[in-house]
Design an enzyme around this catalytic site. Structure first.
Site, mmCIF file in Angstrom:
data_model
loop_
_atom_site.group_PDB
_atom_site.id
_atom_site.type_symbol
_atom_site.label_atom_id
_atom_site.label_comp_id
_atom_site.label_asym_id
_atom_site.label_seq_id
_atom_site.Cartn_x
_atom_site.Cartn_y
_atom_site.Cartn_z
ATOM 1 N N SER A 155 0.835 -1.209 0.000
ATOM 2 C CA SER A 155 0.000 0.000 0.000
ATOM 3 C C SER A 155 0.867 1.255 0.000
ATOM 4 C CB SER A 155 -0.895 0.015 1.239
ATOM 5 O OG SER A 155 -1.528 1.278 1.330
ATOM 6 N N LYS A 172 -13.923 -3.981 3.333
ATOM 7 C CA LYS A 172 -14.767 -2.774 3.280
ATOM 8 C C LYS A 172 -16.214 -3.053 3.696
ATOM 9 C CE LYS A 172 -11.947 -0.404 -0.144
ATOM 10 N NZ LYS A 172 -11.852 0.266 -1.444
ATOM 11 N N ASN A 208 -14.554 2.729 3.494
ATOM 12 C CA ASN A 208 -13.094 2.699 3.334
ATOM 13 C C ASN A 208 -12.392 3.609 4.338
ATOM 14 O OD1 ASN A 208 -13.377 5.328 2.337
ATOM 15 N ND2 ASN A 208 -11.849 5.034 0.746
ATOM 16 N N ASP A 210 -13.979 6.715 -1.728
ATOM 17 C CA ASP A 210 -13.480 6.228 -3.025
ATOM 18 C C ASP A 210 -14.122 6.965 -4.199
ATOM 19 O OD1 ASP A 210 -11.672 4.341 -2.087
ATOM 20 O OD2 ASP A 210 -13.173 2.750 -1.987
ATOM 21 N N ALA A 220 -15.361 -2.414 -5.795
ATOM 22 C CA ALA A 220 -14.762 -1.185 -6.321
ATOM 23 C C ALA A 220 -15.827 -0.337 -7.018
ATOM 24 C CB ALA A 220 -13.627 -1.521 -7.277
HETATM 25 P P1 ATR Z 1 -13.362 -5.585 -5.799
HETATM 26 O O1 ATR Z 1 -13.646 -5.311 -4.351
HETATM 27 O O2 ATR Z 1 -11.924 -5.380 -6.192
HETATM 28 O O3 ATR Z 1 -14.318 -4.905 -6.720
HETATM 29 P P2 ATR Z 1 -14.844 -7.970 -6.174
HETATM 30 O O4 ATR Z 1 -15.946 -7.456 -5.326
HETATM 31 O O5 ATR Z 1 -14.446 -9.414 -6.061
HETATM 32 O O6 ATR Z 1 -13.535 -7.157 -5.959
HETATM 33 O O7 ATR Z 1 -15.226 -7.647 -7.700
HETATM 34 C C1 ATR Z 1 -14.391 -7.971 -8.770
HETATM 35 C C2 ATR Z 1 -15.048 -7.498 -10.061
HETATM 36 O O8 ATR Z 1 -14.205 -7.820 -11.173
HETATM 37 C C3 ATR Z 1 -16.376 -8.164 -10.349
HETATM 38 O O9 ATR Z 1 -17.184 -7.257 -11.071
HETATM 39 C C4 ATR Z 1 -15.951 -9.344 -11.219
HETATM 40 O O10 ATR Z 1 -16.980 -9.884 -12.012
HETATM 41 P P3 ATR Z 1 -18.017 -10.950 -11.363
HETATM 42 O O11 ATR Z 1 -18.929 -10.154 -10.479
HETATM 43 O O12 ATR Z 1 -18.718 -11.532 -12.515
HETATM 44 O O13 ATR Z 1 -17.173 -11.920 -10.606
HETATM 45 C C5 ATR Z 1 -14.917 -8.673 -12.067
HETATM 46 N N1 ATR Z 1 -13.948 -9.594 -12.683
HETATM 47 C C6 ATR Z 1 -12.968 -10.306 -12.069
HETATM 48 N N2 ATR Z 1 -12.235 -11.004 -12.962
HETATM 49 C C7 ATR Z 1 -12.779 -10.731 -14.192
HETATM 50 C C8 ATR Z 1 -12.446 -11.141 -15.526
HETATM 51 N N3 ATR Z 1 -11.435 -11.972 -15.782
HETATM 52 N N4 ATR Z 1 -13.207 -10.660 -16.541
HETATM 53 C C9 ATR Z 1 -14.242 -9.808 -16.288
HETATM 54 N N5 ATR Z 1 -14.587 -9.376 -15.049
HETATM 55 C C10 ATR Z 1 -13.858 -9.835 -14.015
#
Ligand code: ATR
Length: 304
Positions: free
Chosen positions: A29, A80, A101, A119, A148
């Site tokens: 970080s 979070k 956050n 954020d 995110a």
């Molecule tokens: P974060 O807190 O970083 O947002 P998260 O809540 O696990 O982590 O969300 C990850 C996001 O990236 C989700 O929108 C995920 O899609 P899914 O909801 O269908 O899982 C997306 N994501 C992760 N890997 C992906 C990939 N290879 N292609 C497209 N979307 C992806």
């Protein structure tokens, strides 16, 4: 509690107000250097550490930190949502995001722990102030519907673009995300829609494209399938919420669509701006983020 021992937690520092970034992992970080720069710039006396929380002991770790005199913390993945549940009071933007956050450890008598989410304000500040691209009236595509994206959608709506489309690998999550923001969007006159990744631009390209997925972490740099139809307009802006090399594949891909006059931002600006907003919540003063962003960028690039 396992605060980074190298983070200047000396007995002298123990007398200062303590803050930290709490997450797992936290080793990489950049928040400690950002907040240290803010503190110097604004003449505030504080220490900002890294607080590595075991996956099954976020609450216990935070309570230990508070018992040791801490005043607040930032919260990063994957805590979070847990921080949202721990907060005794929530700002409207944290309530809308369903995620926190920033925690400020106010005493019970003052209402108890405050949970905020900076954020979205950070992202909008980076787009509108640092990139000088006002969102008002624009058509925005937000890719991803995880934590995110949930953290920023409310602030994007408040900037009053004409429309925001949210697409996600699991389309039902995109639908649920816009449903929870529907009333807020109506209040601001913003049209919301949702769909799967292969229906990113059914009404033509967007002026602003934001990648809120973690696709690059798994090596899949561009989360959208190649359909042949452009999703980003010529001269448009692409933002990846990741920063450094992780963002490069997506931003390079977007550059090819936006062409000359296009702009790109990785997530470093958002990181510094959300930190500035958290600093304001804790200390009542907003630091000048531009100079700190330039310094952190320089260090990031010289380390690459
Ligand atoms: P974060 O807190 O970083 O947002 P998260 O809540 O696990 O982590 O969300 C990850 C996001 O990236 C989700 O929108 C995920 O899609 P899914 O909801 O269908 O899982 C997306 N994501 C992760 N890997 C992906 C990939 N290879 N292609 C497209 N979307 C992806």
């Amino acid at each position: 509690m396992s605060a980074d021992s190298s983070a200047s937690v000396s007995s002298a520092a123990a007398a200062l107000d303590r803050y930290a970034v709490a997450g797992n992992p936290v080793a990489h970080s950049r928040s400690p250097e950002i907040h240290a720069a803010f503190a110097v710039q604004t003449g505030q006396s504080l220490v900002y550490e890294r607080l590595l929380c075991p996956l099954d002991a976020f609450e216990a770790t935070i309570r230990g930190f508070v018992a040791a005199g801490a005043r607040g913390c930032n919260v990063t993945v994957p805590f979070k949502f847990e921080a949202f549940r721990l907060a005794q009071r929530l700002t409207p933007r944290a309530r809308l995001a369903g995620a926190v956050n920033t925690l400020r450890f106010d005493a019970e008598a003052a209402g108890g722990w405050l949970g905020d989410n900076t954020d979205g304000a950070g992202l909008v500040a980076d787009i509108e102030r640092n990139a000088a691209r006002p969102l008002r009236g624009q058509r925005v595509l937000l890719i991803g519907a995880g934590g995110a994206s949930a953290g920023v959608l409310g602030s994007l709506i408040a900037a009053r673009p004409a429309a925001i489309r949210v697409v996600n690998r699991s389309p039902d999550k995109a639908l649920a995300l816009i449903d929870s923001h529907r009333a807020w969007a109506d209040q601001h006159g913003v049209a919301l829609s949702a769909g799967p990744l292969d229906a990113a631009a059914p009404d033509g390209p967007h002026e602003v494209l934001i990648n809120g997925t973690s696709a690059s972490l798994s090596g899949a740099g561009v989360p959208l399938p190649e359909t042949g139809a452009p999703v980003l307009a010529r001269g448009g802006l692409a933002v990846d919420m990741m920063y450094g090399p992780s963002a490069a594949a997506f931003l390079d891909w977007a550059d090819a669509q936006s062409g000359p006059g296009g702009a790109r931002r990785d997530g470093l600006g958002m990181l510094v701006e959300q930190a500035a907003e958290a600093f304001l919540v804790w200390r009542g003063v907003r630091p000048d983020s531009a100079s700190v962003l330039a310094d952190v960028r320089r260090r990031l690039e010289s380390a690459a």
